[in-house]
Structure formats: C-alpha cells, structure tokens
Write a protein that holds these residues in place. Structure first.
Motif, PDB file in Angstrom:
ATOM      1  N   THR A   7     -19.674  77.750  -1.578  1.00  0.00           N
ATOM      2  CA  THR A   7     -20.904  77.798  -0.801  1.00  0.00           C
ATOM      3  C   THR A   7     -20.843  78.988   0.144  1.00  0.00           C
ATOM      4  O   THR A   7     -19.762  79.445   0.531  1.00  0.00           O
ATOM      5  CB  THR A   7     -21.130  76.513   0.021  1.00  0.00           C
ATOM      6  OG1 THR A   7     -20.051  76.325   0.921  1.00  0.00           O
ATOM      7  CG2 THR A   7     -21.272  75.301  -0.866  1.00  0.00           C
ATOM      8  N   LEU A   8     -22.011  79.483   0.497  1.00  0.00           N
ATOM      9  CA  LEU A   8     -22.136  80.581   1.443  1.00  0.00           C
ATOM     10  C   LEU A   8     -22.801  80.008   2.684  1.00  0.00           C
ATOM     11  O   LEU A   8     -23.812  79.309   2.588  1.00  0.00           O
ATOM     12  CB  LEU A   8     -22.997  81.685   0.831  1.00  0.00           C
ATOM     13  CG  LEU A   8     -23.137  82.959   1.639  1.00  0.00           C
ATOM     14  CD1 LEU A   8     -21.823  83.728   1.636  1.00  0.00           C
ATOM     15  CD2 LEU A   8     -24.233  83.813   1.042  1.00  0.00           C
ATOM     16  N   CYS A   9     -22.205  80.289   3.827  1.00  0.00           N
ATOM     17  CA  CYS A   9     -22.730  79.781   5.085  1.00  0.00           C
ATOM     18  C   CYS A   9     -22.950  80.964   6.019  1.00  0.00           C
ATOM     19  O   CYS A   9     -22.051  81.781   6.209  1.00  0.00           O
ATOM     20  CB  CYS A   9     -21.739  78.792   5.705  1.00  0.00           C
ATOM     21  SG  CYS A   9     -22.318  78.047   7.232  1.00  0.00           S
ATOM     22  N   GLY A  10     -24.140  81.075   6.567  1.00  0.00           N
ATOM     23  CA  GLY A  10     -24.427  82.169   7.483  1.00  0.00           C
ATOM     24  C   GLY A  10     -25.854  82.099   7.990  1.00  0.00           C
ATOM     25  O   GLY A  10     -26.609  81.184   7.659  1.00  0.00           O
ATOM     26  N   THR A  71     -28.829  79.066  10.837  1.00  0.00           N
ATOM     27  CA  THR A  71     -27.650  79.028   9.971  1.00  0.00           C
ATOM     28  C   THR A  71     -27.915  78.070   8.823  1.00  0.00           C
ATOM     29  O   THR A  71     -28.369  76.940   9.033  1.00  0.00           O
ATOM     30  CB  THR A  71     -26.406  78.597  10.762  1.00  0.00           C
ATOM     31  OG1 THR A  71     -26.201  79.530  11.825  1.00  0.00           O
ATOM     32  CG2 THR A  71     -25.171  78.566   9.885  1.00  0.00           C
ATOM     33  N   ILE A  72     -27.616  78.558   7.617  1.00  0.00           N
ATOM     34  CA  ILE A  72     -27.818  77.757   6.412  1.00  0.00           C
ATOM     35  C   ILE A  72     -26.530  77.709   5.598  1.00  0.00           C
ATOM     36  O   ILE A  72     -25.597  78.466   5.838  1.00  0.00           O
ATOM     37  CB  ILE A  72     -28.936  78.343   5.523  1.00  0.00           C
ATOM     38  CG1 ILE A  72     -28.565  79.767   5.068  1.00  0.00           C
ATOM     39  CG2 ILE A  72     -30.274  78.307   6.218  1.00  0.00           C
ATOM     40  CD1 ILE A  72     -29.205  80.178   3.776  1.00  0.00           C
ATOM     41  N   ARG A  73     -26.545  76.810   4.633  1.00  0.00           N
ATOM     42  CA  ARG A  73     -25.478  76.729   3.634  1.00  0.00           C
ATOM     43  C   ARG A  73     -26.174  76.650   2.281  1.00  0.00           C
ATOM     44  O   ARG A  73     -27.144  75.901   2.131  1.00  0.00           O
ATOM     45  CB  ARG A  73     -24.624  75.487   3.884  1.00  0.00           C
ATOM     46  CG  ARG A  73     -23.442  75.353   2.963  1.00  0.00           C
ATOM     47  CD  ARG A  73     -22.596  74.112   3.259  1.00  0.00           C
ATOM     48  NE  ARG A  73     -22.390  73.821   4.662  1.00  0.00           N
ATOM     49  CZ  ARG A  73     -21.459  74.376   5.445  1.00  0.00           C
ATOM     50  NH1 ARG A  73     -20.658  75.286   4.929  1.00  0.00           N
ATOM     51  NH2 ARG A  73     -21.324  74.037   6.694  1.00  0.00           N
ATOM     52  N   VAL A  74     -25.692  77.448   1.320  1.00  0.00           N
ATOM     53  CA  VAL A  74     -26.300  77.455  -0.008  1.00  0.00           C
ATOM     54  C   VAL A  74     -25.191  77.618  -1.054  1.00  0.00           C
ATOM     55  O   VAL A  74     -24.218  78.337  -0.822  1.00  0.00           O
ATOM     56  CB  VAL A  74     -27.369  78.582  -0.117  1.00  0.00           C
ATOM     57  CG1 VAL A  74     -26.750  79.952  -0.028  1.00  0.00           C
ATOM     58  CG2 VAL A  74     -28.214  78.456  -1.360  1.00  0.00           C
ATOM     59  N   PRO A  75     -25.298  76.911  -2.185  1.00  0.00           N
ATOM     60  CA  PRO A  75     -24.283  77.080  -3.232  1.00  0.00           C
ATOM     61  C   PRO A  75     -24.384  78.474  -3.840  1.00  0.00           C
ATOM     62  O   PRO A  75     -25.484  79.034  -3.949  1.00  0.00           O
ATOM     63  CB  PRO A  75     -24.626  76.004  -4.263  1.00  0.00           C
ATOM     64  CG  PRO A  75     -26.040  75.624  -3.995  1.00  0.00           C
ATOM     65  CD  PRO A  75     -26.317  75.937  -2.557  1.00  0.00           C
ATOM     66  N   LYS A  94     -31.382  75.275  -3.211  1.00  0.00           N
ATOM     67  CA  LYS A  94     -32.145  75.464  -1.979  1.00  0.00           C
ATOM     68  C   LYS A  94     -31.193  75.527  -0.794  1.00  0.00           C
ATOM     69  O   LYS A  94     -30.156  74.856  -0.780  1.00  0.00           O
ATOM     70  CB  LYS A  94     -33.130  74.309  -1.760  1.00  0.00           C
ATOM     71  CG  LYS A  94     -34.105  74.107  -2.902  1.00  0.00           C
ATOM     72  CD  LYS A  94     -35.119  75.209  -2.960  1.00  0.00           C
ATOM     73  CE  LYS A  94     -36.127  74.947  -4.064  1.00  0.00           C
ATOM     74  NZ  LYS A  94     -36.554  76.115  -4.746  1.00  0.00           N
ATOM     75  N   PRO A  95     -31.560  76.304   0.226  1.00  0.00           N
ATOM     76  CA  PRO A  95     -30.703  76.363   1.418  1.00  0.00           C
ATOM     77  C   PRO A  95     -30.789  75.071   2.218  1.00  0.00           C
ATOM     78  O   PRO A  95     -31.826  74.404   2.227  1.00  0.00           O
ATOM     79  CB  PRO A  95     -31.292  77.536   2.208  1.00  0.00           C
ATOM     80  CG  PRO A  95     -32.735  77.572   1.806  1.00  0.00           C
ATOM     81  CD  PRO A  95     -32.745  77.148   0.361  1.00  0.00           C
TER      82      PRO A  95
END
Length: 103
Positions: A7-10, A71-75, A94-95
């Motif tokens: 996952t990407l978090c930012g 701030t979101i997290r998305v696969p 989806k974020p």
C-alpha cells in the motif's frame, strides 16, 4: 478488494489530466489520462525518512480530488523500470482516508 500486500500512504498534493497525444517511441496514439501525485515518507536504512513524490495513473481522479490535502492509503502494484521501481493503482482500487489513529 482483498487486503493488498503493498500500500502507498501519503498526502494527496495534486491531480491533473495528462493530455492525449502520440508516443514518440512507438508512434501510437494515446488517450488523456487522469493522474494523482502523492507525497509521503520513504524509510531509509538508517531509520530516518525522506519525502518522495509519486505520480500515478488513476481511472478516475475524483476520489483523489475529494481527498486533496489529506492523508490517504491506496493499494499499489510494483514493477521494475530499469534500476528503479514503478507503481500502479490496480483497477477499481479507491483511496481510503487515514486518521491519525490508523497510521
């Protein structure tokens, strides 16, 4: 979508449409693409972090537009580009907004 391994978090800092055109390498035409830019902390081997900006193609920028500045997290999926790493958001992903307690 099942829990993704990566996952990407930012923070969503920008979104835009890349105009369509013709590839200089292949000569093939391509359609306009929605893009999102996410700024996040990348861990370093010494335990510190650095900021990095990642630009990703997205099916629809609207969910990211709604999260701008948050701030979101998305696969993400990961692939090699020469000696660097590329990322993509799987179709349909989806974020998710990240709250301070879920980071």
């Amino acid at each position: 979508m099942a829990d993704a391994m990566f996952t990407l978090c930012g923070q969503v800092v920008n979104f835009f449409v890349q105009p369509g055109g013709t590839s200089k390498k292949t000569g093939e035409a391509f359609d306009p693409r929605d893009k999102v830019q996410i700024l996040g902390h990348v861990p370093l081997q010494d335990g510190k972090t650095k900021l990095d900006l990642v630009t990703l193609n997205v099916e629809d920028a609207r969910p990211f537009q709604a999260a701008q500045g948050k701030t979101i997290r998305v696969p993400v999926g990961v692939y090699a580009v020469g000696k660097t790493v590329g990322y993509f958001i799987p179709q349909g992903a989806k974020p998710q907004l990240v709250t301070s307690s879920s980071q």
